[in-house]
Scaffold this motif. Structure first.
Motif, short mmCIF file in Angstrom:
data_model
loop_
_atom_site.label_atom_id
_atom_site.label_comp_id
_atom_site.label_asym_id
_atom_site.label_seq_id
_atom_site.Cartn_x
_atom_site.Cartn_y
_atom_site.Cartn_z
N LYS A 30 -5.21 2.06 -32.48
CA LYS A 30 -4.04 1.34 -31.58
C LYS A 30 -4.02 2.32 -30.47
N TRP A 31 -4.95 2.76 -29.94
CA TRP A 31 -5.08 3.48 -28.66
C TRP A 31 -5.61 1.68 -27.86
N LEU A 32 -6.76 1.18 -28.30
CA LEU A 32 -7.14 0.62 -27.79
C LEU A 32 -6.34 -0.99 -27.45
N LEU A 33 -5.19 -1.41 -28.56
CA LEU A 33 -4.58 -2.68 -28.65
C LEU A 33 -3.78 -2.03 -26.93
N ALA A 34 -3.07 -0.63 -27.18
CA ALA A 34 -2.11 -0.79 -26.39
C ALA A 34 -2.59 -0.95 -24.88
N LEU A 35 -3.81 -0.12 -24.77
CA LEU A 35 -5.33 -0.13 -23.26
C LEU A 35 -4.78 -1.51 -22.74
N LYS A 36 -5.83 -2.96 -23.43
CA LYS A 36 -5.07 -3.96 -23.80
C LYS A 36 -4.07 -4.74 -22.90
N LEU A 37 -3.04 -4.68 -23.69
CA LEU A 37 -1.75 -4.76 -23.30
C LEU A 37 -1.61 -4.08 -21.41
N ALA A 38 -1.66 -2.99 -21.53
CA ALA A 38 -0.82 -2.52 -20.41
C ALA A 38 -2.32 -3.23 -18.91
N GLY A 39 -3.58 -3.74 -19.81
CA GLY A 39 -3.64 -4.46 -18.42
C GLY A 39 -3.92 -6.10 -18.43
N ALA A 40 -3.95 -6.10 -19.36
CA ALA A 40 -2.30 -7.42 -19.05
C ALA A 40 -1.52 -8.02 -18.56
N ALA A 41 -1.00 -6.54 -18.17
CA ALA A 41 0.38 -6.28 -17.93
C ALA A 41 0.32 -6.72 -16.63
N LEU A 42 -0.38 -5.92 -16.54
CA LEU A 42 -0.76 -5.36 -14.63
C LEU A 42 -1.95 -6.92 -14.17
N CYS A 43 -2.61 -7.50 -14.68
CA CYS A 43 -3.08 -8.46 -14.05
C CYS A 43 -2.26 -9.71 -14.46
N GLY A 44 -0.82 -9.86 -15.17
CA GLY A 44 -0.13 -10.22 -14.88
C GLY A 44 0.78 -9.94 -13.06
N ALA A 45 1.26 -8.76 -12.98
CA ALA A 45 1.73 -8.22 -12.48
C ALA A 45 0.87 -8.70 -10.75
N ALA A 46 -0.37 -8.03 -10.36
CA ALA A 46 -0.89 -8.61 -9.81
C ALA A 46 -1.17 -9.52 -9.14
N VAL A 47 -1.72 -11.29 -10.17
CA VAL A 47 -1.17 -11.91 -9.85
C VAL A 47 0.15 -12.52 -9.45
N SER A 48 1.03 -12.50 -9.93
CA SER A 48 2.51 -13.27 -9.65
C SER A 48 2.95 -12.50 -8.22
N GLY A 49 2.78 -11.05 -8.00
CA GLY A 49 2.93 -10.82 -6.67
C GLY A 49 2.03 -11.15 -5.56
N MET A 50 0.52 -11.84 -5.80
CA MET A 50 -0.80 -12.23 -5.15
C MET A 50 0.68 -13.71 -4.38
N ILE A 51 0.99 -14.19 -5.43
CA ILE A 51 1.46 -15.83 -5.51
C ILE A 51 2.84 -15.70 -4.23
N THR A 52 3.69 -14.69 -5.01
CA THR A 52 5.14 -14.53 -4.38
C THR A 52 4.56 -13.93 -2.75
N ALA A 53 3.65 -13.39 -2.36
CA ALA A 53 3.33 -12.54 -0.96
C ALA A 53 2.86 -14.62 -0.49
N PHE A 54 2.22 -15.15 -0.83
CA PHE A 54 1.48 -16.14 -0.22
C PHE A 54 2.24 -16.99 -0.37
N ILE A 55 3.76 -17.15 -0.69
CA ILE A 55 4.73 -18.42 -0.60
C ILE A 55 5.14 -18.11 0.40
N ALA A 56 5.74 -16.48 0.55
CA ALA A 56 6.50 -16.08 1.94
C ALA A 56 5.73 -16.07 3.05
N TYR A 57 4.34 -16.18 2.74
CA TYR A 57 3.28 -16.92 4.38
C TYR A 57 3.56 -17.48 4.59
N LEU A 58 4.42 -18.73 4.14
CA LEU A 58 3.45 -19.62 4.38
C LEU A 58 5.60 -20.17 4.47
#
Length: 90
Positions: A62-90
């Motif tokens: 259960k802990w391993l599954l929760a950790l994997k889901l949290a990691g995936a959510a953080l990666c998704g948030a980081a990618v979307s933040g980078m895309i937003t920053a790139f669009i704002a820079y243009l």
């Protein structure tokens, strides 16, 4: 093709476990000469410990599954933040 097999099998029908009706143990050829009583005793000993996995295994899954889901959510948030920053820079 039919292949002949000569194996010694020990069957345990009283498993004292709600999950299993019976358990089959296949005896290794080098231990085929051991007495039936000794084989049944060893098989009963092994089957009595087959109730369910230890609690640490269940919790770790259960802990391993929760950790994997949290990691995936953080990666998704980081990618979307980078895309937003790139669009704002243009």
């Amino acid at each position: 093709m039919i292949k002949g097999v000569n194996r010694q099998v020990v069957e345990i029908t009283q498993t004292d476990c709600e999950y299993f009706e019976r358990i089959l143990f296949f005896v290794k050829p080098e231990y085929a000469a051991v007495g039936e009583g000794k084989l049944r005793e060893r098989a009963s000993l092994l089957s009595s410990g087959a109730d369910r996995p230890p609690p640490t295994k269940l919790k770790r899954g259960k802990w391993l599954l929760a950790l994997k889901l949290a990691g995936a959510a953080l990666c998704g948030a980081a990618v979307s933040g980078m895309i937003t920053a790139f669009i704002a820079y243009l």
